[in-house]
Write a protein that holds these residues in place. Structure first.
Motif, PDB file in Angstrom:
ATOM      1  N   VAL A   1     -22.004   1.724  28.892  1.00 32.89           N
ATOM      2  CA  VAL A   1     -20.657   1.311  28.500  1.00 32.89           C
ATOM      3  C   VAL A   1     -19.975   0.569  29.654  1.00 32.89           C
ATOM      4  N   ALA A   2     -20.174   1.072  30.867  1.00 31.87           N
ATOM      5  CA  ALA A   2     -19.585   0.418  32.041  1.00 31.87           C
ATOM      6  C   ALA A   2     -20.143  -0.991  32.214  1.00 31.87           C
ATOM      7  N   ALA A   3     -21.455  -1.159  32.048  1.00 29.04           N
ATOM      8  CA  ALA A   3     -22.062  -2.486  32.182  1.00 29.04           C
ATOM      9  C   ALA A   3     -21.532  -3.442  31.115  1.00 29.04           C
ATOM     10  N   SER A   4     -21.354  -2.933  29.895  1.00 28.74           N
ATOM     11  CA  SER A   4     -20.829  -3.769  28.811  1.00 28.74           C
ATOM     12  C   SER A   4     -19.408  -4.228  29.086  1.00 28.74           C
ATOM     13  N   SER A   5     -18.643  -3.406  29.816  1.00 26.88           N
ATOM     14  CA  SER A   5     -17.258  -3.781  30.118  1.00 26.88           C
ATOM     15  C   SER A   5     -17.201  -5.076  30.922  1.00 26.88           C
ATOM     16  N   GLY A   6     -18.194  -5.300  31.793  1.00 27.91           N
ATOM     17  CA  GLY A   6     -18.229  -6.532  32.573  1.00 27.91           C
ATOM     18  C   GLY A   6     -18.359  -7.764  31.688  1.00 27.91           C
ATOM     19  N   GLY A   7     -19.206  -7.669  30.645  1.00 31.35           N
ATOM     20  CA  GLY A   7     -19.376  -8.790  29.725  1.00 31.35           C
ATOM     21  C   GLY A   7     -18.116  -9.070  28.924  1.00 31.35           C
ATOM     22  N   VAL A   8     -17.441  -8.006  28.487  1.00 31.54           N
ATOM     23  CA  VAL A   8     -16.208  -8.185  27.705  1.00 31.54           C
ATOM     24  C   VAL A   8     -15.110  -8.803  28.565  1.00 31.54           C
TER      25      VAL A   8
ATOM     26  N   THR B   1     -19.519  -8.486  38.517  1.00 32.40           N
ATOM     27  CA  THR B   1     -20.069  -7.580  39.539  1.00 32.40           C
ATOM     28  C   THR B   1     -20.345  -6.185  38.993  1.00 32.40           C
ATOM     29  N   VAL B   2     -19.705  -5.827  37.872  1.00 32.91           N
ATOM     30  CA  VAL B   2     -19.929  -4.500  37.280  1.00 32.91           C
ATOM     31  C   VAL B   2     -21.375  -4.337  36.839  1.00 32.91           C
ATOM     32  N   ILE B   3     -22.000  -5.412  36.376  1.00 33.60           N
ATOM     33  CA  ILE B   3     -23.351  -5.304  35.803  1.00 33.60           C
ATOM     34  C   ILE B   3     -24.397  -4.920  36.851  1.00 33.60           C
ATOM     35  N   PRO B   4     -24.522  -5.643  37.976  1.00 29.58           N
ATOM     36  CA  PRO B   4     -25.486  -5.191  38.994  1.00 29.58           C
ATOM     37  C   PRO B   4     -25.121  -3.843  39.602  1.00 29.58           C
ATOM     38  N   LEU B   5     -23.832  -3.529  39.645  1.00 29.09           N
ATOM     39  CA  LEU B   5     -23.392  -2.245  40.191  1.00 29.09           C
ATOM     40  C   LEU B   5     -23.926  -1.082  39.361  1.00 29.09           C
TER      41      LEU B   5
END
Length: 447
Positions: free
Chosen positions: A295-302, A399-403
């Motif tokens: 869910v956190a990774a998806s937030s970066g895309g949104v 940056t959320v995605i690689p994190l």
């Protein structure tokens, strides 16, 4: 002690959530005041677009101090005094903003916005109170329920910019102080709700249950969980806050500069704030079912999609209003996904004996990020324009995605350990905490 665990059943959790929902609905209306007209009020008093982001910077900087203060009080005496004090501080700050705008005193306005910000953070800290007594598999939904309640007031607040402005004018005050009149009343009522009805105190009861149920070895893997859970969760929330605050702060200024009314800007911010909190229950369910990291990774895309749409939106006409409103809805949803998933990570990993402090430190990072985004946003728009600001926000969101990918790679054993150390909130435990450790060896006849 034997009777203590019964007090933490579903009935107690429902009571805690009901009180938090009521206070959040009131506090949401107060929080919306600063978001909706803070930048416009500063622009009016300071006469500068470049400094229009200063109010958001001030009340998010104040939030950093408020988080520390409320976290420390909650750690010592429980959630009830901490949250009640926070709402009271927000009410005091709202009154200060009204007086400063009426007297057209810039120093008082800046101080009042700082105090207002120190109190408004209470609404976000309340989400942790919702998770204190929640079982691990329902922690995301508990945080989501508390955040969802903020929607009612947060959506109503910006929509009442016009009527509250009329009331302020009738009282001989500047029209832009109208939302702060609403905030003063709403935060005072929220403080009363918490002070009178948040009993038993969820944090104190959860801590007592953990001590009662957890075995002496409960701290064995805590260091690693704390590092991966709290640090990753805090980083996700910080990134979401920075992008959201930067883009949202300058949207009302961008709209009014291109001929749109204050009421139109209020409606756009209203749908944005609604999107920040309305999906909370669904986001919490996704976190519980899929896990925090996806869910956190998806937030970066949104957040990226929202920023690019804001950058490309035409600044004038009905099409521009619609495009910016859509962009800010996506911005709110992305922020919500980052907040709920990050909250679940921090709540699960933070040690019981210092939970409120760890949670507070995570939110301090959010406040600092918000202050940075608020202050930088005005400078970027004044120097290079709103579209560039939005594009920069989208780049940061990535940056959320690689994190989260890194956190998933470095946590092979993490999904299991959190389930047992946190479970002591349920009265099932002293046994289930140690069962996964021992049955592996004793069952085999080798020993």
């Amino acid at each position: 002690m034997p009777g203590t665990p019964q007090r933490a059943g579903p009935k107690t959790q429902r009571r805690v959530l009901t009180v938090l929902v009521a206070s959040q609905a009131l506090g949401g209306a107060g929080m919306a005041a600063g978001i909706t007209v803070g930048a416009l009020l500063a622009q009016d008093l300071l006469g500068s677009t470049g400094l229009a982001g200063l109010p958001v910077a001030l009340f998010t900087a104040g939030a950093a101090l408020g988080v520390l203060l409320i976290g420390r009080i909650s750690e010592q005496w429980g959630r009830r005094p901490g949250l009640a004090l926070g709402h009271s501080i927000a009410a005091l700050g709202s009154i200060g903003v009204i007086v400063a705008a009426w007297a057209r005193t810039v120093p008082l306005l800046l101080v009042a916005l700082f105090v207002y910000g120190a109190g408004t953070v209470t609404g976000l800290l309340a989400r942790y109170a919702g998770t204190d007594l929640a079982s691990p598999e329902k922690r995301g939904r508990a945080a989501g329920t508390v955040l969802l309640a903020t929607t009612f007031g947060a959506v109503a607040g910006p929509a009442l910019v016009g009527p509250t402005g009329t009331l302020a004018a009738a009282l001989g005050l500047p029209r832009l102080t109208g939302p702060f009149l609403l905030a003063a009343v709403a935060y005072s009522a929220a403080a009363l709700v918490i002070a009178l009805w948040l009993r038993p105190d969820p944090l104190l009861l959860a801590r007592e249950l953990r001590r009662h149920a957890a075995g002496p070895q409960a701290g064995g893997q805590r260091g690693r969980r704390f590092e991966t859970g709290v640090v990753t969760g805090a980083a996700v929330m910080i990134c979401g806050q920075l992008v959201m605050i930067a883009v949202m702060t300058m949207t009302p200024v961008h709209l009014t500069q291109h001929g749109h009314s204050t009421q139109a800007a209020g409606v756009v911010i209203g749908v944005h704030v609604g999107a920040m909190f309305l999906p909370s229950a669904l986001t919490g369910l996704l976190v519980d079912r899929l896990g925090s990291l996806p869910v956190a990774a998806s937030s970066g895309g949104v957040l990226l999609a929202a920023s690019l749409l804001a950058a490309l939106a035409p600044p004038t006409g009905a099409a521009g209003i619609f495009a910016l409103a859509t962009a800010l809805v996506l911005l709110g949803i992305g922020w919500n996904m980052a907040l709920v998933s990050g909250t679940a990570m921090v709540a699960q990993a933070a040690p019981a004996e210092a939970g409120a402090s760890a949670q507070g430190l995570a939110d301090v990072g959010m406040s600092v990020a918000g202050a940075t985004g608020g202050l930088a946003s005005g400078l970027v728009v004044a120097g290079a324009g709103y579209p560039l600001l939005a594009v920069c926000g989208g780049v940061l969101a990535l940056t959320v995605i690689p994190l989260t990918a890194r956190a998933a790679h470095h946590r092979p054993n993490a999904p299991r350990p959190p389930e047992n150390p946190v479970n002591p909130v349920n009265p099932v435990n002293p046994v289930s905490h140690e069962k996964p450790e021992n049955p592996v060896n004793p069952v085999n006849p080798v020993n």
